[in-house]
Design a protein around this motif. Structure first.
Motif, PDB file in Angstrom:
ATOM      1  N   LEU A 115       0.940  -1.368   0.020  1.00 37.74           N
ATOM      2  CA  LEU A 115       0.117  -0.019  -0.145  1.00 37.74           C
ATOM      3  C   LEU A 115       0.775   1.468   0.015  1.00 37.74           C
ATOM      4  O   LEU A 115       0.635   2.381  -0.651  1.00 37.74           O
ATOM      5  CB  LEU A 115      -0.874   0.022   1.363  1.00 37.74           C
ATOM      6  CG  LEU A 115      -1.841  -1.043   1.249  1.00 37.74           C
ATOM      7  CD1 LEU A 115      -3.016  -1.035   2.427  1.00 37.74           C
ATOM      8  CD2 LEU A 115      -2.781  -0.735  -0.053  1.00 37.74           C
ATOM      9  N   ALA A 116       2.059   1.217   0.649  1.00 40.80           N
ATOM     10  CA  ALA A 116       2.725   2.466   0.717  1.00 40.80           C
ATOM     11  C   ALA A 116       3.342   2.526  -0.804  1.00 40.80           C
ATOM     12  O   ALA A 116       3.524   3.931  -1.067  1.00 40.80           O
ATOM     13  CB  ALA A 116       4.076   2.369   1.816  1.00 40.80           C
ATOM     14  N   GLY A 117       3.776   1.601  -1.407  1.00 42.30           N
ATOM     15  CA  GLY A 117       4.074   1.715  -2.643  1.00 42.30           C
ATOM     16  C   GLY A 117       2.962   2.319  -3.432  1.00 42.30           C
ATOM     17  O   GLY A 117       3.083   3.404  -4.336  1.00 42.30           O
ATOM     18  N   ASP A 118       1.902   1.795  -3.522  1.00 45.14           N
ATOM     19  CA  ASP A 118       0.670   2.240  -4.373  1.00 45.14           C
ATOM     20  C   ASP A 118       0.425   3.680  -4.060  1.00 45.14           C
ATOM     21  O   ASP A 118       0.157   4.420  -4.973  1.00 45.14           O
ATOM     22  CB  ASP A 118      -0.521   1.420  -3.960  1.00 45.14           C
ATOM     23  CG  ASP A 118      -0.568   0.045  -4.393  1.00 45.14           C
ATOM     24  OD1 ASP A 118       0.432  -0.351  -5.511  1.00 45.14           O
ATOM     25  OD2 ASP A 118      -1.358  -0.982  -4.033  1.00 45.14           O
ATOM     26  N   ALA A 119       0.723   4.038  -2.872  1.00 41.98           N
ATOM     27  CA  ALA A 119       0.220   5.398  -2.384  1.00 41.98           C
ATOM     28  C   ALA A 119       1.333   6.461  -2.805  1.00 41.98           C
ATOM     29  O   ALA A 119       0.965   7.419  -3.355  1.00 41.98           O
ATOM     30  CB  ALA A 119       0.229   5.395  -0.852  1.00 41.98           C
ATOM     31  N   LEU A 120       2.689   5.986  -2.819  1.00 41.94           N
ATOM     32  CA  LEU A 120       3.621   6.972  -3.397  1.00 41.94           C
ATOM     33  C   LEU A 120       3.660   7.054  -4.867  1.00 41.94           C
ATOM     34  O   LEU A 120       3.629   8.050  -5.457  1.00 41.94           O
ATOM     35  CB  LEU A 120       5.111   6.547  -2.972  1.00 41.94           C
ATOM     36  CG  LEU A 120       5.446   6.594  -1.321  1.00 41.94           C
ATOM     37  CD1 LEU A 120       6.763   5.903  -1.221  1.00 41.94           C
ATOM     38  CD2 LEU A 120       5.866   8.128  -1.140  1.00 41.94           C
TER      39      LEU A 120
ATOM     40  N   ALA B 148      -8.519  10.754  -5.393  1.00 41.15           N
ATOM     41  CA  ALA B 148      -9.556   9.783  -4.863  1.00 41.15           C
ATOM     42  C   ALA B 148      -8.668   8.425  -5.073  1.00 41.15           C
ATOM     43  O   ALA B 148      -9.219   7.840  -4.032  1.00 41.15           O
ATOM     44  CB  ALA B 148     -10.434  10.008  -6.095  1.00 41.15           C
ATOM     45  N   ALA B 149      -7.749   8.235  -5.557  1.00 40.17           N
ATOM     46  CA  ALA B 149      -7.247   6.783  -5.690  1.00 40.17           C
ATOM     47  C   ALA B 149      -6.237   6.540  -4.801  1.00 40.17           C
ATOM     48  O   ALA B 149      -5.822   5.391  -4.339  1.00 40.17           O
ATOM     49  CB  ALA B 149      -6.527   6.529  -7.307  1.00 40.17           C
ATOM     50  N   GLY B 150      -5.663   7.713  -4.297  1.00 42.30           N
ATOM     51  CA  GLY B 150      -4.092   7.510  -3.308  1.00 42.30           C
ATOM     52  C   GLY B 150      -4.138   7.413  -1.841  1.00 42.30           C
ATOM     53  O   GLY B 150      -5.165   7.074  -1.299  1.00 42.30           O
ATOM     54  N   ALA B 151      -3.453   8.225  -1.311  1.00 36.94           N
ATOM     55  CA  ALA B 151      -2.963   8.194  -0.026  1.00 36.94           C
ATOM     56  C   ALA B 151      -4.041   9.027   0.787  1.00 36.94           C
ATOM     57  O   ALA B 151      -4.190   8.844   2.100  1.00 36.94           O
ATOM     58  CB  ALA B 151      -1.745   8.588   0.369  1.00 36.94           C
ATOM     59  N   LEU B 152      -4.757   9.711   0.101  1.00 45.29           N
ATOM     60  CA  LEU B 152      -5.849  10.430   0.751  1.00 45.29           C
ATOM     61  C   LEU B 152      -7.267   9.739   0.562  1.00 45.29           C
ATOM     62  O   LEU B 152      -8.506  10.434   0.846  1.00 45.29           O
ATOM     63  CB  LEU B 152      -6.006  11.934   0.130  1.00 45.29           C
ATOM     64  CG  LEU B 152      -4.767  12.983   0.696  1.00 45.29           C
ATOM     65  CD1 LEU B 152      -4.792  14.068   0.272  1.00 45.29           C
ATOM     66  CD2 LEU B 152      -4.713  12.815   2.198  1.00 45.29           C
ATOM     67  N   GLY B 153      -7.387   8.782  -0.344  1.00 42.81           N
ATOM     68  CA  GLY B 153      -8.501   8.193  -0.878  1.00 42.81           C
ATOM     69  C   GLY B 153      -8.675   6.603  -0.863  1.00 42.81           C
ATOM     70  O   GLY B 153      -8.691   6.083   0.527  1.00 42.81           O
TER      71      GLY B 153
END
Lengths: 295, 295
Positions: A115-120, B148-153
């Protein structure tokens, strides 16, 4: 014309970039572990080669560093960092150590590392979409970055690497692998600097060529170090390539052959620099960046 | 004003979208397994709810479907598909079955599944950056999608879900979780339709509200189905939520409480539709989309 050296960029602009990346993640109002895991890998050190290239390219084209330079450099480093987190996963390269520290999943667990990878990766595009250049050039940067990072670039190279472990590649296949895996983001760094600096079409083409040669040199150099260095020097496991049947330059060409290949690639890059000088590019910083690979 | 029904959109525009997504992946000149793995999950079926919302929103605002509508719908479905691939991974929800078929990693292995997800996520932004609207609105779409897709969503919601397995959340925490995990992309679908249709600020605000309510209804309905359906009906493992201590509406509120909550959320959405009618939005398609959740 700037008189900055690479070490001045490291002390100044890169330190400022580190602050900006840290703030960007700190200010995310989200789940604590996710934010910590993102922060951990972004701030785990690293040479910030790709951002350095962005800064150096702007200055070489007589474009001063602006807030947008940081946006482009930081979003690129986020993409690079995500790729390291995912590459280190047990199902991928299964590395426990990176830059002398435990890898992300060793600290935060495998699920949070994914998830950290996806988020970055996703946050990189959010950051880049805030760049303060014309919207047209902003969209062009998004397109170039996704082209370099995705199924036609870095991820493709990674897939070739994973599948290649079962077979011996030839040198052409290895070049394609590396042009994706490490080359694509490095080439983007030069090209994105060119976009920021309003490079002419001719300049942009040479930046692209330089990026290709630089990326290749970077990878051959890294392969050579894996054979000749100790774990302490590298901050990560070494001599892994051979034990995992990785396709590398030293395994395909021998250590001396790899060194020759590196030398040849550097000469190619120097040739590009000569042509750049003819069309108004100051090449001092690029020369400094290339000197790093002299062995 | 369009007289299309949702089923007409499914037969027409969604079929065309499926062709476009298939072509987009087929035309990637990259490693075969990576391309196959991307294709497998994108073409594994699915209701294409998010694209349907994009199409429905455009038509409801009297904006005809154009090539750009497909770009927005397809890139969004790529993001949704990547999230399913990563969610199904052994380290995440560890699911073997999705839409009645083996999950991506069961076919292509765990490493390739990670990469196929990464590639779809990145390719979504490449596709979206090719949208033929003004560059300013294109960049706005990139920003909204990454938000929407990332660290805030979505990724934030997924992180809350993973960490929440160890503890009982209250209903407010559960709402935040779902507003991220499923709500954010659904809300984006309404908002992106609004951007394509040049929605007024008032219309855009109501689209956002509708998206929030719709996303919540979607999740409560899905939670209820997990309790009341068979694996054959769902095409994936059911009754998993309880056995894995997942926080869901039925586990927090009981089945009847969850049904009440769904009914209340749908009433809220209907209320938004009433206000939309007053500012020139045709709400027939939205009503059809909401009718899906009546139980």
């Amino acid at each position: 014309m700037s008189n900055k050296s690479i070490s001045a960029l490291q002390a100044g602009e890169i330190s400022e970039l580190n602050r900006q990346m840290q703030n960007r993640i700190k200010n995310l109002d989200n789940q604590n572990d996710l934010r910590d895991a993102m922060m951990y890998s972004v701030m785990a050190g690293g040479k910030r080669i790709r951002p350095l290239i962005v800064f150096a390219t702007c200055l070489s084209l007589n474009k001063s560093i602006s807030p947008s330079t940081y946006v482009v450099a930081g979003s690129l480093e986020f993409i690079h960092t995500y790729s390291l987190i995912h590459d280190d996963l047990p199902e991928m390269d299964n590395d426990d150590l990176r830059r002398g520290k435990p890898t992300n999943h060793k600290i935060y667990g495998q699920a949070m590392a994914v998830l950290a990878g996806d988020a970055l990766l996703t946050e990189a595009f959010r950051w880049l979409s805030e760049v303060q250049v014309s919207a047209q050039r902003g969209l062009m940067l998004v397109h170039k970055l996704s082209q370099a990072a995705g199924a036609l670039g870095m991820v493709d190279g990674q897939a070739r690497d994973i599948k290649g472990e079962d077979q011996q590649l030839n040198i052409e296949q290895l070049k394609i692998l590396h042009a994706g895996k490490t080359g694509a983001l490095i080439r983007y760094a030069f090209e994105a600097g060119g976009v920021l600096a309003n490079a002419t079409e001719k300049q942009q083409k040479l930046l692209s060529k330089l990026g290709l040669a630089y990326g290749l040199a970077f990878q051959i150099y890294d392969d050579i170090l894996d054979v000749t260095s100790s774990e302490q020097e590298m901050g990560k496991a070494v001599h892994k390539d051979q034990s995992e049947n990785k396709n590398t330059y030293p395994t395909l060409l021998g250590l001396e052959g790899a060194k020759e290949s590196l030398s040849y690639t550097l000469d190619e890059a120097i040739g590009v620099l000569e042509r750049m000088k003819d069309i108004g590019v100051e090449t001092k910083l690029f020369e400094e960046l290339l000197a790093y690979f002299r062995i």
